[in-house]
Design a protein around this motif. Sequence first.
Motif, mmCIF file in Angstrom:
data_model
loop_
_atom_site.group_PDB
_atom_site.id
_atom_site.type_symbol
_atom_site.label_atom_id
_atom_site.label_comp_id
_atom_site.label_asym_id
_atom_site.label_seq_id
_atom_site.Cartn_x
_atom_site.Cartn_y
_atom_site.Cartn_z
ATOM 1 N N LYS A 28 0.830 -1.204 0.000
ATOM 2 C CA LYS A 28 0.000 0.000 0.000
ATOM 3 C C LYS A 28 0.870 1.262 0.000
ATOM 4 N N LYS A 29 2.000 1.208 0.718
ATOM 5 C CA LYS A 29 2.832 2.394 0.874
ATOM 6 C C LYS A 29 3.654 2.718 -0.367
ATOM 7 N N GLN A 30 4.199 1.682 -0.997
ATOM 8 C CA GLN A 30 5.144 1.921 -2.085
ATOM 9 C C GLN A 30 4.560 2.762 -3.225
ATOM 10 N N PRO B 175 -4.801 15.003 -1.868
ATOM 11 C CA PRO B 175 -3.937 14.682 -0.720
ATOM 12 C C PRO B 175 -4.546 13.643 0.219
ATOM 13 N N GLU B 176 -5.884 13.656 0.360
ATOM 14 C CA GLU B 176 -6.543 12.718 1.282
ATOM 15 C C GLU B 176 -6.446 11.267 0.807
ATOM 16 N N ASP B 177 -6.051 11.063 -0.441
ATOM 17 C CA ASP B 177 -5.909 9.698 -0.957
ATOM 18 C C ASP B 177 -4.635 9.020 -0.454
ATOM 19 N N PHE B 178 -3.751 9.781 0.166
ATOM 20 C CA PHE B 178 -2.537 9.205 0.769
ATOM 21 C C PHE B 178 -2.907 8.793 2.194
ATOM 22 N N THR B 179 -3.031 7.492 2.400
ATOM 23 C CA THR B 179 -3.672 6.993 3.621
ATOM 24 C C THR B 179 -2.789 7.034 4.858
ATOM 25 N N GLU C 112 -7.263 3.183 -5.469
ATOM 26 C CA GLU C 112 -8.013 2.013 -4.993
ATOM 27 C C GLU C 112 -7.743 1.757 -3.511
ATOM 28 N N ASN C 113 -6.508 1.939 -3.090
ATOM 29 C CA ASN C 113 -6.195 1.775 -1.675
ATOM 30 C C ASN C 113 -6.947 2.805 -0.837
ATOM 31 N N ASP D 226 -21.939 6.187 -2.886
ATOM 32 C CA ASP D 226 -22.139 6.355 -4.333
ATOM 33 C C ASP D 226 -20.941 7.057 -4.968
ATOM 34 N N LYS D 227 -20.432 8.047 -4.267
ATOM 35 C CA LYS D 227 -19.292 8.804 -4.785
ATOM 36 C C LYS D 227 -18.050 7.912 -4.905
ATOM 37 N N LEU D 228 -17.813 7.096 -3.899
ATOM 38 C CA LEU D 228 -16.637 6.222 -3.906
ATOM 39 C C LEU D 228 -16.713 5.196 -5.037
ATOM 40 N N PHE D 229 -17.908 4.621 -5.237
ATOM 41 C CA PHE D 229 -18.057 3.647 -6.322
ATOM 42 C C PHE D 229 -17.897 4.324 -7.686
ATOM 43 N N ALA D 230 -18.339 5.578 -7.776
ATOM 44 C CA ALA D 230 -18.183 6.324 -9.031
ATOM 45 C C ALA D 230 -16.705 6.603 -9.310
ATOM 46 N N GLU D 231 -15.956 6.907 -8.239
ATOM 47 C CA GLU D 231 -14.522 7.158 -8.388
ATOM 48 C C GLU D 231 -13.796 5.892 -8.836
#
Length: 598
Positions: A462-464, A489-493, A562-563, A581-586
């Motif tokens: 997940k990190k790499q 930026p929020e996609d970096f967990t 996806e992560n 719904d938004k997440l599935f659309a993304e």
Amino acid sequence: MPYYSDDIIEEVRSRNDVVDVISQYVRLQKKGSNYVGLCPFHNEKTGSFSVSPNKQMYYCFGCGAGGNVFTFLMEYENFTFQEAMETLAERSGVELPKQEYSTEQRREADERTRLLEINKEAAKYFYLLLRNEHGKHALEYFRKRKLSDETMKKFGLGYADRYSDDLYRYLRTKGYEEEILKKTGLVTIDERRGGYDKFWNRAMFPIMDVHSKVIGFGGRVMGEGEPKYLNSPETKIFDKSRNLYGLNLARTTKKPYLLLCEGYMDVIALHQAGFDNAVASLGTALTSGHANLLKRYTKEVYLTYDSDGAGRRAALRAIPILKEVGIVTKVINMEPYKDPDEFIQAEGAERYEKRIETAENSFLFEVRMLEQQHDMKDPDGKTAFYNEVAEKLCGFGEKLERDNYIEAVAKKYMLEAADLRKLVNQQGLRISMGGGREREKVRAEERGKAKQRREKRKEDGKKQPQKLLLTWLIEDTRLFPKIREYIHPEDFTEEIYCRVAQALFSQYETSGTVNPAKIVSMSQNEEEQREIASLFNATIHEVETKEDKEKALREVIIKVKENSIDSRLAKPENVDISEWDKLFAERKALENLHISLD
């Protein structure tokens, strides 16, 4: 610790070019757009240490050390962030603003400063006493030990007068109150006797930290008296389990290893003989604190302890402590002399160098000490010895390493390697079968380790991609507008990854450029700075065509996104219906993702 604004931190950093600063410590050669050299933080023969003038950062692809100019001084000089700030500000002519402290912070800072002042004053006083009529017999003692005036000056050697309140009275004339003097460990205040000194009629050895600040003293009695050697008690500035005598000088050695001694005179004699890499623990057994301090400056230590029974026992205690932190250890044989000082006086530096060259592997030293505990002329004694050696060999987890040591022990004791290997296997089986409860404990530990390894591989997976994307973004800022539709930026967990991404995106949106070295300074913690630096130095494998690069980048973006989606879906309590719904659309949008580098 004082607070510095982002603006003043950035001004100091930007005025100190990272290549210029690091060049004072490391020989660098230009290679492409970067500079490379041998890493100062681990031993290596081919340079994996890279300094980037564009990023204003350094990174070692061998050991992972990395950061900006602040991080380098914190790691190399063992500075705090404040000390690095002050050093670089002075270097570049930046005047730091006066800092506001809380009452408690001010009191603590003032007390430490005053304790250091008093120790410095005491060291100067002892130094002068040695060189006047009062210190004549101590000076004769040092000269009888073959110390030159230059060496005595280098180590700041001195003398504490024979009067038991001499230093106390001197420090009082300098305006220091009894309340602070009590905290130095130099004097004792007694209602009946008044003030009196801890050290009197002693040859004095100032103890300095890695920055050459006097933090304590050692004293050897002149004439009769006990104890023969006396050290300062622990204070707010002196922790003997975390300081090493002579390290302030030895840390700048060009040699790839340090010599670890038992006493002050051993260190001084070795330095005078040209061995500028000698240090000693301060009247105490080696601790994990010492080992971690040594690890900052070397990966290899040669024990040059006394040759008597106490010295051998000290070496046996030190070896596992050093091994625990990853330091390779060898043992120098001082026989027939007692210690390095005596050896140097009798044989000279060249012969001592030969002893270094023939130093014994620490495991083989342990085996030799084990041999001395058994009667090797008696069959039972010899059998017991071989069984204990085989048990020790079981401690090597790596098969290759274990086989190498089996070969070495077999050769030394004229055994067939196959026979010793068989005995090791039998001992290993005996240990593994040593009772149901113990066996189950071992199995449980193995299952736990296997689970940790699986989880680490999963976490690294997940990190790499996140690290790769951050590195790509600073290498090629054209990517920001191309990925903005898909990545935020929020996609970096990872929490620290997210903070770094927020700073990068903000920099680009504000100025159209990025400043990774400034982002490193977001944290004043050295470990965090290293971690941030690693995010900007992920290995991007070179691809031959633009199409291949676009494909690789597309795959990384998909993995990061996806992560991110999976992480949010894994916490349904934080996601409402519209968010689902938004997440599935993304996720659906990723199917049509196309990245063009035109």
